[in-house]
Write a protein that holds these residues in place. Sequence first.
Motif, PDB file in Angstrom:
ATOM      1  N   THR A   7       0.741  -1.080  -0.152  1.00  0.00           N
ATOM      2  CA  THR A   7      -0.122   0.003  -0.445  1.00  0.00           C
ATOM      3  C   THR A   7       1.288   1.515   0.415  1.00  0.00           C
ATOM      4  OG1 THR A   7      -1.574  -1.071   1.199  1.00  0.00           O
ATOM      5  CG2 THR A   7      -2.017   1.574   1.169  1.00  0.00           C
ATOM      6  N   ASP A   8       2.209   1.036   0.578  1.00  0.00           N
ATOM      7  CA  ASP A   8       2.913   2.335   0.966  1.00  0.00           C
ATOM      8  C   ASP A   8       3.189   2.580  -0.101  1.00  0.00           C
ATOM      9  OD1 ASP A   8       3.141   4.092   3.260  1.00  0.00           O
ATOM     10  OD2 ASP A   8       5.844   3.490   3.185  1.00  0.00           O
ATOM     11  N   LYS A   9       3.747   1.410  -0.971  1.00  0.00           N
ATOM     12  CA  LYS A   9       4.089   1.747  -2.646  1.00  0.00           C
ATOM     13  C   LYS A   9       3.321   1.852  -3.555  1.00  0.00           C
ATOM     14  CE  LYS A   9       8.102  -1.695  -1.632  1.00  0.00           C
ATOM     15  NZ  LYS A   9       8.945  -2.792  -2.647  1.00  0.00           N
ATOM     16  N   TYR A  10       2.323   2.108  -3.431  1.00  0.00           N
ATOM     17  CA  TYR A  10       1.319   2.143  -4.144  1.00  0.00           C
ATOM     18  C   TYR A  10       1.094   3.759  -4.172  1.00  0.00           C
ATOM     19  CZ  TYR A  10      -3.578   3.535  -6.239  1.00  0.00           C
ATOM     20  OH  TYR A  10      -4.582   4.126  -6.881  1.00  0.00           O
ATOM     21  N   GLY A  19       1.818   9.150  -5.627  1.00  0.00           N
ATOM     22  CA  GLY A  19       2.353  10.790  -5.616  1.00  0.00           C
ATOM     23  C   GLY A  19       2.705  10.594  -6.314  1.00  0.00           C
ATOM     24  N   ARG A  20       3.778  10.092  -7.110  1.00  0.00           N
ATOM     25  CA  ARG A  20       4.817  10.269  -8.362  1.00  0.00           C
ATOM     26  C   ARG A  20       4.093  10.474  -9.324  1.00  0.00           C
ATOM     27  NH1 ARG A  20       7.670   6.333  -6.213  1.00  0.00           N
ATOM     28  NH2 ARG A  20       6.494   4.670  -7.336  1.00  0.00           N
ATOM     29  N   VAL A  21       2.766  10.309  -9.570  1.00  0.00           N
ATOM     30  CA  VAL A  21       1.925   9.880 -10.832  1.00  0.00           C
ATOM     31  C   VAL A  21       1.079  12.020 -10.919  1.00  0.00           C
ATOM     32  CG1 VAL A  21       0.048   9.963 -11.736  1.00  0.00           C
ATOM     33  CG2 VAL A  21       0.945   7.532 -11.542  1.00  0.00           C
ATOM     34  N   THR A  22       1.318  12.317  -9.645  1.00  0.00           N
ATOM     35  CA  THR A  22       0.630  13.329  -9.203  1.00  0.00           C
ATOM     36  C   THR A  22       1.648  14.622  -9.578  1.00  0.00           C
ATOM     37  OG1 THR A  22      -1.201  12.416  -8.294  1.00  0.00           O
ATOM     38  CG2 THR A  22      -0.683  14.581  -7.900  1.00  0.00           C
ATOM     39  N   ALA A  23       2.523  14.738  -9.055  1.00  0.00           N
ATOM     40  CA  ALA A  23       3.320  15.258 -10.171  1.00  0.00           C
ATOM     41  C   ALA A  23       3.759  15.512 -10.971  1.00  0.00           C
ATOM     42  CB  ALA A  23       4.984  15.072  -9.083  1.00  0.00           C
ATOM     43  N   GLN A  24       4.025  14.363 -11.202  1.00  0.00           N
ATOM     44  CA  GLN A  24       4.109  13.976 -13.048  1.00  0.00           C
ATOM     45  C   GLN A  24       3.083  15.123 -13.904  1.00  0.00           C
ATOM     46  OE1 GLN A  24       5.093  10.507 -14.160  1.00  0.00           O
ATOM     47  NE2 GLN A  24       7.313  10.604 -12.658  1.00  0.00           N
ATOM     48  N   GLN A  25       1.493  14.831 -13.067  1.00  0.00           N
ATOM     49  CA  GLN A  25       0.854  15.265 -14.047  1.00  0.00           C
ATOM     50  C   GLN A  25       0.628  16.893 -13.866  1.00  0.00           C
ATOM     51  OE1 GLN A  25      -2.272  13.801 -12.206  1.00  0.00           O
ATOM     52  NE2 GLN A  25      -2.640  12.450 -13.659  1.00  0.00           N
ATOM     53  N   LYS A  26       1.332  17.033 -12.656  1.00  0.00           N
ATOM     54  CA  LYS A  26       1.364  18.045 -12.499  1.00  0.00           C
ATOM     55  C   LYS A  26       2.735  19.206 -13.202  1.00  0.00           C
ATOM     56  CE  LYS A  26      -0.498  18.929  -7.431  1.00  0.00           C
ATOM     57  NZ  LYS A  26       0.153  18.928  -6.229  1.00  0.00           N
ATOM     58  N   ALA A  65       2.941   0.922 -13.681  1.00  0.00           N
ATOM     59  CA  ALA A  65       3.859   0.360 -11.938  1.00  0.00           C
ATOM     60  C   ALA A  65       2.714  -0.052 -10.631  1.00  0.00           C
ATOM     61  CB  ALA A  65       4.531   1.434 -11.530  1.00  0.00           C
ATOM     62  N   MET A  66       1.701   1.237 -11.274  1.00  0.00           N
ATOM     63  CA  MET A  66       0.047   1.479 -10.135  1.00  0.00           C
ATOM     64  C   MET A  66      -0.256   0.575  -9.998  1.00  0.00           C
ATOM     65  SD  MET A  66      -1.597   5.353  -9.017  1.00  0.00           S
ATOM     66  CE  MET A  66      -2.657   5.016 -10.728  1.00  0.00           C
ATOM     67  N   ARG A  80      -1.359  -2.537  -7.695  1.00  0.00           N
ATOM     68  CA  ARG A  80      -3.097  -2.862  -6.738  1.00  0.00           C
ATOM     69  C   ARG A  80      -3.040  -4.064  -6.718  1.00  0.00           C
ATOM     70  NH1 ARG A  80      -7.649   0.325  -7.357  1.00  0.00           N
ATOM     71  NH2 ARG A  80      -6.543   2.227  -8.071  1.00  0.00           N
ATOM     72  N   ARG A  81      -2.523  -5.118  -8.006  1.00  0.00           N
ATOM     73  CA  ARG A  81      -2.972  -6.983  -8.103  1.00  0.00           C
ATOM     74  C   ARG A  81      -2.147  -7.106  -6.393  1.00  0.00           C
ATOM     75  NH1 ARG A  81      -2.624  -5.431 -13.368  1.00  0.00           N
ATOM     76  NH2 ARG A  81      -0.520  -5.844 -13.468  1.00  0.00           N
TER      77      ARG A  81
END
Length: 344
Positions: free
Chosen positions: A55-58, A63-70, A169-170, A174-175
């Motif tokens: 979960t922590d890795k997810y 968070g990285r996805v959100t930062a990259q989107q910004k 990767a996310m 999740r799986r």
Amino acid sequence: MRRPPRTHGHRAAAAVALACALTAASQQGAQADPQTLTEVQHKLESLYHQAEVATDKYDAADGRVTAQQKRVGSLDSQVRAAEAKLTRLNSLAGAAARAQYRGGGVPAELQFALASDPGRALDNAGLALQAQQNTQNLLTDLKTTKASLRTRTDEATAELTRLRASRRAMATQRRTIEQHIAGARALESSLAAKERARLADLEKRDADRAQAKWESTGILRKVGTDATTAGQKAIAFAVEQIGKPYVWGAEGPDSYDCSGLTSRAWLAAGITIPRTSEMQWAQLKHVPVEDMRPGDLIVYFSDASHVAIYVGGGNIISAPRPGRYVYVSPAASMRILGVVRPDA
């Protein structure tokens, strides 16, 4: 905490064997062997710990996805601004060229020789040279803008590529989380009601024993008892969430995972902290356990996979694991890694 089993097949086989032993005991009207029940407890702890790590890795990947989107959004804005500047410079360069064309492009020295007023001719020559220089500057700026535009476009494309990789990767993470949680729930559901009750008692007894040992060191006489104003707000928020379910990756308002609760509690106090327990441990100020105060975060396990908010009196509020709810529990019921302070 026991070392996690090496393979998924090994976990499954062990879970089935333990479940069969407990089922057989139940069918025979007898209680499960205490050692077997202890093994079930350790197996559940291992499975849920693996789920929490996943979960922590997810959360970190999210968070990285959100930062990259910004970042991509910022690059797109800069590209649009560069395109607008390119259009404007094209227009100015064209206007300058047309002005020079209308002026006939007569050399300055010839204008001076033919002019009836040499002083005015010199002025006109100076203006012509300045116009030529301005045009050249515009053209140079135009080339720089084009190069910058290409670079920013390439950067935006690279960011999008990394973004897609993070999403893949996310999805894989999740799986993995779902598999671990399903394994833990299947093992729990295989227990008879009496065995589940005994397992809960065993967990509570272990937690109480660990807490008593921790308190016997005199730690509660050393730790602070007064929270800062921000700490009080964070604690008040956490108290309001008691009873809400644990859901992996959740950060409110109806459910939380461990770091989702702590990050939102401190956001309610006006302080933004990292999203995951691992990043909270890595980026926030460390304080000795004996110097902690209410509002500080206690991070657990050697991999910093769990976090809770210390509320005083030797207690924490945390979102423990799937199937449980946000609750108050003894601070030393899990292995403490250390303490961090969001409002340092």
